[in-house]
Write a protein that holds these residues in place. Structure first.
Motif, PDB file in Angstrom:
ATOM      1  N   VAL A 169      -6.625  13.927 -16.977  1.00  0.00           N
ATOM      2  CA  VAL A 169      -5.762  13.523 -15.876  1.00  0.00           C
ATOM      3  C   VAL A 169      -4.595  12.704 -16.417  1.00  0.00           C
ATOM      4  CG1 VAL A 169      -5.638  12.210 -13.730  1.00  0.00           C
ATOM      5  CG2 VAL A 169      -7.692  13.536 -14.259  1.00  0.00           C
ATOM      6  N   GLY A 170      -3.375  13.202 -16.218  1.00  0.00           N
ATOM      7  CA  GLY A 170      -2.199  12.490 -16.711  1.00  0.00           C
ATOM      8  C   GLY A 170      -1.899  12.749 -18.169  1.00  0.00           C
ATOM      9  N   GLY A 171      -2.678  13.575 -18.834  1.00  0.00           N
ATOM     10  CA  GLY A 171      -2.460  13.861 -20.246  1.00  0.00           C
ATOM     11  C   GLY A 171      -3.364  13.035 -21.144  1.00  0.00           C
ATOM     12  N   PRO A 172      -3.445  13.387 -22.423  1.00  0.00           N
ATOM     13  CA  PRO A 172      -4.366  12.710 -23.350  1.00  0.00           C
ATOM     14  C   PRO A 172      -4.154  11.207 -23.466  1.00  0.00           C
ATOM     15  CG  PRO A 172      -3.539  14.747 -24.308  1.00  0.00           C
ATOM     16  CD  PRO A 172      -2.751  14.518 -23.057  1.00  0.00           C
ATOM     17  N   ALA A 267     -12.737   8.674 -25.247  1.00  0.00           N
ATOM     18  CA  ALA A 267     -11.419   8.060 -25.391  1.00  0.00           C
ATOM     19  C   ALA A 267     -10.838   8.357 -26.760  1.00  0.00           C
ATOM     20  CB  ALA A 267     -11.518   6.548 -25.172  1.00  0.00           C
ATOM     21  N   GLU A 268     -11.688   8.290 -27.785  1.00  0.00           N
ATOM     22  CA  GLU A 268     -11.234   8.578 -29.142  1.00  0.00           C
ATOM     23  C   GLU A 268     -10.822  10.036 -29.282  1.00  0.00           C
ATOM     24  OE1 GLU A 268      -9.833   7.743 -32.676  1.00  0.00           O
ATOM     25  OE2 GLU A 268     -10.657   6.250 -31.295  1.00  0.00           O
ATOM     26  N   ASP A 269     -11.552  10.941 -28.618  1.00  0.00           N
ATOM     27  CA  ASP A 269     -11.180  12.364 -28.640  1.00  0.00           C
ATOM     28  C   ASP A 269      -9.781  12.561 -28.068  1.00  0.00           C
ATOM     29  OD1 ASP A 269     -13.621  13.044 -29.726  1.00  0.00           O
ATOM     30  OD2 ASP A 269     -14.516  13.643 -27.814  1.00  0.00           O
ATOM     31  N   PHE A 270      -9.475  11.871 -26.963  1.00  0.00           N
ATOM     32  CA  PHE A 270      -8.144  12.004 -26.367  1.00  0.00           C
ATOM     33  C   PHE A 270      -7.079  11.394 -27.259  1.00  0.00           C
ATOM     34  CE2 PHE A 270     -10.475  12.616 -22.264  1.00  0.00           C
ATOM     35  CZ  PHE A 270      -9.859  13.825 -21.903  1.00  0.00           C
ATOM     36  N   ARG A 271      -7.408  10.275 -27.948  1.00  0.00           N
ATOM     37  CA  ARG A 271      -6.428   9.688 -28.858  1.00  0.00           C
ATOM     38  C   ARG A 271      -6.112  10.631 -30.004  1.00  0.00           C
ATOM     39  NH1 ARG A 271      -8.185   4.712 -27.078  1.00  0.00           N
ATOM     40  NH2 ARG A 271     -10.164   4.834 -28.189  1.00  0.00           N
ATOM     41  N   ARG A 272      -7.120  11.349 -30.473  1.00  0.00           N
ATOM     42  CA  ARG A 272      -6.862  12.329 -31.548  1.00  0.00           C
ATOM     43  C   ARG A 272      -5.930  13.421 -31.061  1.00  0.00           C
ATOM     44  NH1 ARG A 272     -12.269  11.203 -33.330  1.00  0.00           N
ATOM     45  NH2 ARG A 272     -13.159  12.751 -31.906  1.00  0.00           N
ATOM     46  N   CYS A 273      -6.077  13.802 -29.793  1.00  0.00           N
ATOM     47  CA  CYS A 273      -5.177  14.808 -29.217  1.00  0.00           C
ATOM     48  C   CYS A 273      -3.734  14.299 -29.216  1.00  0.00           C
ATOM     49  CB  CYS A 273      -5.598  15.157 -27.789  1.00  0.00           C
ATOM     50  SG  CYS A 273      -7.125  16.090 -27.656  1.00  0.00           S
ATOM     51  N   VAL A 274      -3.568  13.007 -28.901  1.00  0.00           N
ATOM     52  CA  VAL A 274      -2.223  12.416 -28.882  1.00  0.00           C
ATOM     53  C   VAL A 274      -1.625  12.417 -30.277  1.00  0.00           C
ATOM     54  CG1 VAL A 274      -0.903  10.310 -28.465  1.00  0.00           C
ATOM     55  CG2 VAL A 274      -2.727  10.970 -26.879  1.00  0.00           C
ATOM     56  N   SER A 275      -2.434  12.068 -31.271  1.00  0.00           N
ATOM     57  CA  SER A 275      -1.932  11.940 -32.645  1.00  0.00           C
ATOM     58  C   SER A 275      -1.570  13.279 -33.261  1.00  0.00           C
ATOM     59  CB  SER A 275      -2.974  11.233 -33.518  1.00  0.00           C
ATOM     60  OG  SER A 275      -4.155  12.014 -33.636  1.00  0.00           O
ATOM     61  N   THR A 276      -2.090  14.363 -32.711  1.00  0.00           N
ATOM     62  CA  THR A 276      -1.807  15.684 -33.288  1.00  0.00           C
ATOM     63  C   THR A 276      -0.709  16.430 -32.543  1.00  0.00           C
ATOM     64  OG1 THR A 276      -3.573  16.674 -31.935  1.00  0.00           O
ATOM     65  CG2 THR A 276      -4.145  15.944 -34.177  1.00  0.00           C
ATOM     66  N   THR A 277      -0.159  15.810 -31.481  1.00  0.00           N
ATOM     67  CA  THR A 277       0.901  16.475 -30.721  1.00  0.00           C
ATOM     68  C   THR A 277       2.268  16.009 -31.189  1.00  0.00           C
ATOM     69  OG1 THR A 277       0.760  14.761 -29.010  1.00  0.00           O
ATOM     70  CG2 THR A 277      -0.506  16.779 -28.671  1.00  0.00           C
TER      71      THR A 277
END
Length: 277
Positions: A169-172, A267-277
């Protein structure tokens, strides 16, 4: 403003809309076409059966050249209402409750939402609404949050299905912040949160959002919500049966410790998504 007063104000809104529309020589159908709704909707606005969203009221102002009258009035009424009619009393009861137990099948409960998460939820439900309307709704939701921070805060217990942790919701980035907020509420002892994992399989509240509330000087209640509707129930038999369902949810959910670990891992999974975009 009491419900009766608000309704009278919406009736005045409708009466003025009809008067000014007719003075301008515009039919309901023509006005509707100019503001992207049907003529039938305009008739319902005029009869105070349906309440226009702020962006529609502002387009009516443009068409009828009313100097922003309907937009100002709509904004004022929305701010005074703050919550949908079916939820307004529930928001009041939250402040009086000594214990609140939430179950959420697919969304983080309102009392635990961050502003970015709430904003994304409202935009998804109102994709054509103005930014101002969305921000009004977000502020109303955020204004409920202090209930869990006051010295006299209720005991708050939330059970979330794992689905609520996985939908971005709202993006990673917004989702990572939302889950960090959940974890912080747990670590600060302001909320007890359990997660019902996918592996738990079927359970008594599949697809059902529910809230149980207890009070010092009033009987307990249960609130359930559907599409643009809600039911606040205090029948003892209904509350007792709902409580038994909640107890079963507790039994099959992860422990608070395991739930916190899963929340932080998500939460860490979503942060990894942010770092790879």
């Amino acid at each position: 403003m009491a419900n009766g007063s608000r309704q009278a104000a919406w009736e005045f809104f409708g009466a003025e809309l009809k008067r000014l529309r007719e003075e301008a020589g515009i039919t309901q159908a023509a006005l509707g076409a100019s503001v992207f709704v049907s003529g039938g909707y305009i008739g319902q606005f005029e009869q105070a059966i349906r309440k226009p969203q702020l962006d529609v009221a502002q387009r009516i102002d443009e068409t009828l050249q009313t100097g922003g009258f309907f937009g100002r009035m709509c904004r004022k009424l929305i701010k005074e209402e703050r919550y949908a009619d079916y939820f307004a009393h529930v928001a009041e009861l939250e402040r009086l409750a000594t214990k609140i137990c939430d179950y959420a099948p697919a969304v983080v409960p309102g009392l635990l939402q961050t502003a970015d998460y709430a904003r994304a939820v409202y935009v998804a439900s109102n994709p054509l609404a103005t930014e101002e309307y969305i921000e009004d709704m977000v502020r109303a939701r955020m204004d409920r949050a202090p209930v869990l921070k006051d010295a006299t805060r209720p005991v708050y217990w939330a059970i979330l299905h794992e689905t609520a942790l996985r939908i971005p919701v709202g993006g990673p980035d917004a989702m990572a912040q939302q889950l960090d907020h959940l974890a912080a509420m747990v670590r600060e002892h302001k909320a007890l949160v359990q997660v019902l994992p996918f592996a738990a399989g079927p359970h008594p509240a599949m697809g059902k959002m529910l809230t149980l509330m207890e009070f010092d000087d009033a009987p307990p209640t249960v609130y359930t919500e559907g599409v643009l509707s809600g039911n606040l129930l205090d029948d003892p038999a209904v509350v007792k049966r709902t409580q038994s369902h909640y107890d079963l949810l507790r039994a099959v959910a992860l422990s608070p410790e395991a739930s916190l670990a899963l929340i932080e891992s998500a939460a860490e999974d979503f942060r990894r998504c942010v770092s790879t975009t």
